[in-house]
Design a protein around this motif. Sequence first.
Motif, short mmCIF file in Angstrom:
data_model
loop_
_atom_site.label_atom_id
_atom_site.label_comp_id
_atom_site.label_asym_id
_atom_site.label_seq_id
_atom_site.Cartn_x
_atom_site.Cartn_y
_atom_site.Cartn_z
N ASP A 196 0.86 -1.18 0.00
CA ASP A 196 0.00 0.00 0.00
C ASP A 196 0.89 1.23 0.00
N GLY A 197 0.60 2.17 -0.88
CA GLY A 197 1.43 3.37 -0.97
C GLY A 197 0.61 4.61 -1.22
N GLU A 198 0.59 5.53 -0.26
CA GLU A 198 -0.14 6.78 -0.41
C GLU A 198 0.74 7.91 0.13
N GLY A 199 0.34 9.16 -0.07
CA GLY A 199 1.25 10.22 0.34
C GLY A 199 0.71 11.61 0.15
N VAL A 200 1.64 12.57 0.06
CA VAL A 200 1.29 13.99 -0.01
C VAL A 200 2.35 14.73 -0.80
N GLN A 201 1.91 15.73 -1.53
CA GLN A 201 2.84 16.61 -2.25
C GLN A 201 2.66 18.04 -1.74
N LEU A 202 3.76 18.66 -1.35
CA LEU A 202 3.75 20.03 -0.81
C LEU A 202 4.35 21.00 -1.81
N ALA A 203 3.75 22.18 -1.90
CA ALA A 203 4.29 23.26 -2.73
C ALA A 203 4.84 24.35 -1.81
N ILE A 204 6.09 24.72 -2.03
CA ILE A 204 6.79 25.69 -1.19
C ILE A 204 7.27 26.83 -2.06
N GLU A 205 6.83 28.03 -1.75
CA GLU A 205 7.21 29.21 -2.53
C GLU A 205 8.56 29.74 -2.06
N LYS A 206 9.43 30.05 -3.01
CA LYS A 206 10.71 30.66 -2.68
C LYS A 206 10.47 32.14 -2.38
N ASN A 207 10.86 32.54 -1.17
CA ASN A 207 10.62 33.94 -0.77
C ASN A 207 11.89 34.62 -0.26
N GLY A 208 13.04 34.03 -0.56
CA GLY A 208 14.30 34.61 -0.11
C GLY A 208 14.80 34.03 1.19
N SER A 209 13.95 33.32 1.93
CA SER A 209 14.39 32.68 3.16
C SER A 209 14.99 31.32 2.83
N THR A 210 15.62 30.70 3.80
CA THR A 210 16.33 29.45 3.54
C THR A 210 15.41 28.36 3.04
N TYR A 211 14.24 28.20 3.67
CA TYR A 211 13.35 27.09 3.36
C TYR A 211 12.06 27.50 2.65
N GLY A 212 11.90 28.78 2.34
CA GLY A 212 10.69 29.22 1.67
C GLY A 212 9.48 29.20 2.57
N VAL A 213 8.30 29.36 1.96
CA VAL A 213 7.05 29.40 2.71
C VAL A 213 6.08 28.37 2.11
N LEU A 214 5.47 27.59 2.97
CA LEU A 214 4.55 26.53 2.54
C LEU A 214 3.24 27.15 2.06
N ARG A 215 2.82 26.75 0.85
CA ARG A 215 1.60 27.30 0.27
C ARG A 215 0.46 26.30 0.15
N SER A 216 0.77 25.01 -0.08
CA SER A 216 -0.33 24.08 -0.32
C SER A 216 0.11 22.65 -0.09
N ALA A 217 -0.88 21.77 -0.02
CA ALA A 217 -0.65 20.33 0.04
C ALA A 217 -1.73 19.64 -0.78
N VAL A 218 -1.36 18.56 -1.45
CA VAL A 218 -2.33 17.69 -2.13
C VAL A 218 -2.04 16.28 -1.65
N THR A 219 -3.04 15.63 -1.04
CA THR A 219 -2.85 14.30 -0.47
C THR A 219 -3.51 13.23 -1.33
N VAL A 220 -3.08 11.99 -1.11
CA VAL A 220 -3.58 10.84 -1.86
C VAL A 220 -4.32 9.92 -0.89
N ALA A 221 -5.60 9.75 -1.13
CA ALA A 221 -6.42 8.83 -0.34
C ALA A 221 -7.06 7.87 -1.32
N HIS A 222 -6.45 6.69 -1.47
CA HIS A 222 -6.91 5.68 -2.42
C HIS A 222 -6.78 6.24 -3.85
N THR A 223 -7.88 6.42 -4.56
CA THR A 223 -7.80 6.96 -5.91
C THR A 223 -8.38 8.38 -6.00
N SER A 224 -8.32 9.11 -4.90
CA SER A 224 -8.77 10.50 -4.88
C SER A 224 -7.69 11.39 -4.29
N PHE A 225 -7.60 12.61 -4.80
CA PHE A 225 -6.68 13.61 -4.27
C PHE A 225 -7.49 14.66 -3.50
#
Length: 346
Positions: free
Chosen positions: A127-156
């Motif tokens: 079984d394999g499911e997960g999440v994808q994060l989008a991080i905007e570059k804003n000049g800081s070391t790690y950027g700023v988190l803007r969104s997430a899209v998760t996987v639950a079975h065959t739906s996002f």
Amino acid sequence: MLGKGRIAAALALALVSAGFTAPAPAAAAVSRSELALRWAPIHYQDVDATGSHALGGKSDYITRIDFDGDLNGRNNWDRAAQSGVSFSAAAYYSVAETSTHWFVTYFFFHPRDWVDHPFFETEHENDGEGVQLAIEKNGSTYGVLRSAVTVAHTSFYSYTPSGSTWTNGRETIDGTLQLQSSPHDDFQHPVTAQETQGHGLKAYPQYKINGDGIVYYPAAEGETPSSTNDRDVKYELIDIFTAGGMWSQRANTNLFASLGTFAGDTSGDCGVGTYSCGTNSANAPWGWDDPDDLPGRGEIATNPAKLNAEYFTIPGDNNRTYTYNPYTAETAALKKAAETAPPIED
């Protein structure tokens, strides 16, 4: 005559006296592994210890794809029940990058997708499911988190943290992505959760622990839960593209039945006492798909800039040309394979 060093020192003193300060030296660029560790989720895993297929709760523990010491996907259901196999916690990641954003995909693996009743639900090996994060570059070391899209079975499912400037796109945002402090570093991390048995993944608390459960924290090394109700377990992060790793095994027919789909059979007691046991029913990130949505199979990982542009309205600069995307060379092959791939159960 003043030497060059004395001239430079005198000039610096004069600038300070005049109210000027020298610019700080540029910070070193963050590595992809550091970025992945910084934003890795604090992960709530619900655990069900009832029924023989639960293995006393171990069937709900996240672990490595080679938890049993090999890369054979067709023996994982049986091997999970054997003593001596490792349930050390792990998750896999990949990073893609444009000039304006980083996109980090996280993959959580379980040896079993299981049920404990005979009615109309199918269980399967791997079984394999997960999440994808989008991080905007804003000049800081790690950027700023803007969104997430998760996987639950065959739906996002899509989420934004409080204060995000991103709004609905073609898809309606499904909720708020919470952040939480980790006891193992100085950062606030996004919080995700997986249900028991089928392991659908959403932003916490859309799934949450109900009774026993594990709270996993990202760290340099993984730990094995001490019990089914361990609320502080470290999990390690493994690069999908590491030498000999998951991506390099994509043509290994013992591990993958087809491109992006794990091999799994009906051996052992899979399906016994339940409705049925599926075969070849779990996906790697380049096989994830929500068939009702526009992005193609696997593009949540292989073309995340496209997926985010579809799911969200993104203000300001949004460059969709990759400066780094380890999947790019294979994208055409993946698309062609997806067009002919059979439907996948999950």
